[in-house]
Design an enzyme around this catalytic site. Structure first.
Site, mmCIF file in Angstrom:
data_model
loop_
_atom_site.group_PDB
_atom_site.id
_atom_site.type_symbol
_atom_site.label_atom_id
_atom_site.label_comp_id
_atom_site.label_asym_id
_atom_site.label_seq_id
_atom_site.Cartn_x
_atom_site.Cartn_y
_atom_site.Cartn_z
ATOM 1 N N ASP A 119 0.830 -1.204 0.000
ATOM 2 C CA ASP A 119 0.000 0.000 0.000
ATOM 3 C C ASP A 119 0.865 1.255 0.000
ATOM 4 O O ASP A 119 1.478 1.606 1.008
ATOM 5 C CB ASP A 119 -0.912 -0.005 1.227
ATOM 6 C CG ASP A 119 -1.974 1.084 1.169
ATOM 7 O OD1 ASP A 119 -1.986 1.852 0.196
ATOM 8 O OD2 ASP A 119 -2.795 1.154 2.102
ATOM 9 N N ASP A 315 -2.368 5.314 -5.937
ATOM 10 C CA ASP A 315 -2.463 4.549 -4.691
ATOM 11 C C ASP A 315 -2.536 3.058 -5.002
ATOM 12 O O ASP A 315 -3.542 2.569 -5.514
ATOM 13 C CB ASP A 315 -3.700 4.990 -3.906
ATOM 14 C CG ASP A 315 -3.823 4.274 -2.567
ATOM 15 O OD1 ASP A 315 -2.860 3.590 -2.162
ATOM 16 O OD2 ASP A 315 -4.879 4.386 -1.929
#
Length: 653
Positions: A119, A315
């Site tokens: 992430d 992201d």
């Protein structure tokens, strides 16, 4: 599929023995197709009886074509993997099936293994702690600080938030999907697997005590935070001077998954496309997106629409992409107006108003014939081309149907680009030079082609360490070429594996069909590919042997699919309901496709040829028979006048 038709007797009234012959031929065709959908019976029998099966590694075919830019870059990157300032790690799972990609890291001494979501939007790495009061059931056991000789809690100080007793530092994180994670901070050795040349490093991480929402229900253990921040694993490694200030991610494509990750710098390929990433613009990794083209034409939008709030954010922990309202409407209309004949259909979930289309077929490589090309144009004029798989996802209920994977971002003016946009794209987060690079490649193959000679496989999962035996033929090694019996592209015929289950044998046997369905679901194969070979009692538990065969009419399992199946098995990523107890993988084996004789390979052609020849002969016979019958009837009914009975002379024939 049900096939209906008219009886043969209603059409030709052929002799009975001939209809029996045709019936046998038709059954032969059906038997041929049926056998193609399951492993050959003699191979299954040999698997059941063989005590020393042939064990072969899975290798990708080598490319004998002339050197290319991509080939040169791979060789350059492979050399760089030997540098001490890189951590080279494999990515697992699939973006849309799981919603994320994971990698494996090890914490503590002795190391405890965890599967963490990669992430770039998170700034802390955390795993469930043994003291967790509200944590879900995840892939691996929780971290036990007491079992690590190198663990130390991070004591309360001016640089952190402290617990209620002002003894230990704590962390709290909340996410847009309304999930959250909180716990204490600890410091321990973090290692990146035996395939990485980076030595274990001490780092601060979160030990979860409470998790909610998707974090509670997800299969992965926790999060690997790659964002910008004091607790980020990247910032900690860079501050120690063990890696350069850069990392790269490469997500697999629509049907495959997997990929690779590199912590540290790499030399970019010559044709990598870059966009500036301003670290002062927002705490997230942003790019300067100015324009989107669909089918070669720019959307009629002002460039400032992509610069609202946080700008355009990249992201890796987000699945789809989200555009501001005006940009989304323009993008959707442009896609719809440039579609080749496709039918608009409802989405797979009635709770969402997905925009879906049917009729495109199942071959991902052919989607560009139905869907337009999309280009993202950066402020420096460079363009990133997006294939259909970069903005579509498969419809879960309709074969050959796809839905837009780009949505409206509510009232938020931020443009958020998730993992779907960068599938089969090497993305380099060059933090040192404040830029992000994009390079189109096959990410599922990149890991295998960048293999480091002599590097060992990842450490086995702690949940079954010491209980798994994986045999390899003496003539082969995991990094070596296939045996001379199978030169070039090695093909996998059948994968067999033995599982040890804690559930009693008598309790297990009535539910083997249900267990097969769970295994098929977890390995992402069809249920007709899963075959029970043997089941025996083992103490208070059971030992059961399975075979995974090729799908459909294929004679082999593709290398990519086989690697996915084996990695899920060996890494203990197969989830079973509690009714089956706990399981351990005891052994797995790979069999090559069974070679067929010439007549077996061409059986269908032979049968069709025989049927055609027989039908032609039959039609000729029937026509000749009808002609003879009519001729005989005509001749037999004719009577000369002088031979007729007088009262019949004036009768019409």
């Amino acid at each position: 599929m049900t096939v209906t038709g008219t009886s043969i007797y209603a059409r030709a009234r052929m002799p009975f023995f001939f209809s029996v012959f045709i019936f046998i031929l038709i059954n032969s065709i059906c038997a041929h197709f049926s056998s193609a959908k399951s492993p050959p019976e003699d191979l299954i029998r040999s698997l059941r009886s063989s005590s020393s099966p042939l064990i072969l590694p899975l290798v990708l075919s080598t490319n004998s074509s002339p050197p290319s830019i991509e080939g040169n870059f791979r060789r350059q990157l492979q050399k760089e993997m030997h540098r001490s300032d890189n951590a080279r790690m494999r990515l697992y799972d699939d973006l849309l099936t799981n919603g994320y990609y994971t990698t494996r890291i090890f914490i503590g001494n002795p190391p405890q293994e965890f599967a963490l979501i990669v992430d770039s939007g998170s700034t802390v790495t955390y795993v469930p702690c043994s003291t967790c009061e509200q944590c879900g059931k995840h892939q691996d056991p929780r971290f036990q600080p007491d079992l690590s000789s190198t663990y130390q809690p991070v004591k309360c100080n001016v640089d952190c938030n402290c617990d209620s007793e002002n003894v230990q530092c704590i962390y709290e994180r909340q996410y847009a999907e309304m999930s959250s994670s909180s716990g204490v901070l600890g410091e321990d050795l973090i290692s990146f697997g035996n395939e990485s040349v980076l030595q274990p490093q001490r780092a601060v991480f979160g030990c979860e005590n409470v998790e909610t929402g998707d974090l509670f229900s997800q299969h992965a253990d926790g999060i690997m935070g790659l964002g910008r921040g004091q607790l980020s694993i990247m910032d900690q490694l860079v501050e120690k001077g063990v890696i350069s200030d850069s990392f790269s991610l490469c997500y697999g494509g629509m049907d495959v998954g997997g990929g690779a990750m590199v912590l540290g710098g790499i030399s970019p390929p010559p044709d990598m496309v870059f966009s500036r990433s301003d670290s002062g613009r927002s705490p997230y990794y942003n790019i300067e997106l100015k324009e989107i083209n669909v089918a070669g034409k720019p959307l009629q939008l002002k460039p400032s629409i992509f610069d609202g709030k946080h700008g355009t954010v990249l992201d890796s922990g987000t699945t789809y992409a989200y555009l501001p309202e005006a940009a989304f409407e323009a993008f959707k209309d442009a896609i719809v107006n440039n579609l080749h004949p496709l039918k608009r259909i409802h989405g797979p979930d009635p709770n969402y108003n997905d925009i879906c289309f049917s009729g495109a077929g199942s071959d991902v490589s052919q989607l560009s014939k139905s869907f337009p090309e999309v280009e993202m144009v950066f402020s420096n004029g460079q363009k990133l081309s997006l294939a259909p798989e970069n903005y579509l996802f498969r419809h879960a209920k309709v074969h050959g149907a796809y839905c837009l994977g780009i949505f409206q971002n509510g009232k938020d003016p931020t443009t958020l680009l998730g993992g779907i946009v960068v599938r089969n794209t090497l993305v380099t987060y060059d933090r040192e030079n404040e830029r992000i690079g994009f390079w189109k490649t096959n990410c599922s193959e990149l890991w295998e082609r960048l293999h480091i000679p002599g590097a060992s496989s990842p450490a086995p999962s702690a949940s079954y360490s010491g209980n798994t035996t994986i045999s390899v033929s003496p003539s082969l090694s995991p990094s070596g070429p296939p045996d001379s019996t199978f030169p070039g592209h090695f093909e996998v015929g059948v994968i067999t594996f033995d599982m040890s289950l804690s559930v009693n044998y008598l309790d297990l046997m009535p539910h083997t069909s249900e267990l097969a369905e769970y295994i098929a679901h977890e390995l992402e194969v069809n249920i007709n590919q899963v075959h029970l070979l043997n089941a025996t009692s083992q103490g208070n538990g059971s030992r059961i042997q399975w075979a995974i065969s090729p799908s459909g009419s294929s004679d082999y399992i593709s290398n990519t699919t086989a690697m996915s199946i084996i990695s899920r098995l060996t890494e203990h990523r197969v989830r079973l309901p509690d009714t089956f107890g706990s399981y351990k993988l005891v052994e797995w084996r790979v069999e090559p496709p069974k070679k067929r004789m010439w007549w077996q390979q061409h059986l269908l052609t032979l049968i069709v040829g025989i049927i055609v020849a027989v039908m032609l002969s039959l039609m000729t016979l029937v026509l000749w028979h009808v002609w003879r019958h009519r001729k005989h009837q005509t001749l037999g009914s004719y009577k000369p006048v002088n031979a007729a009975v007088p009262e019949h002379e004036l009768q019409e024939l």
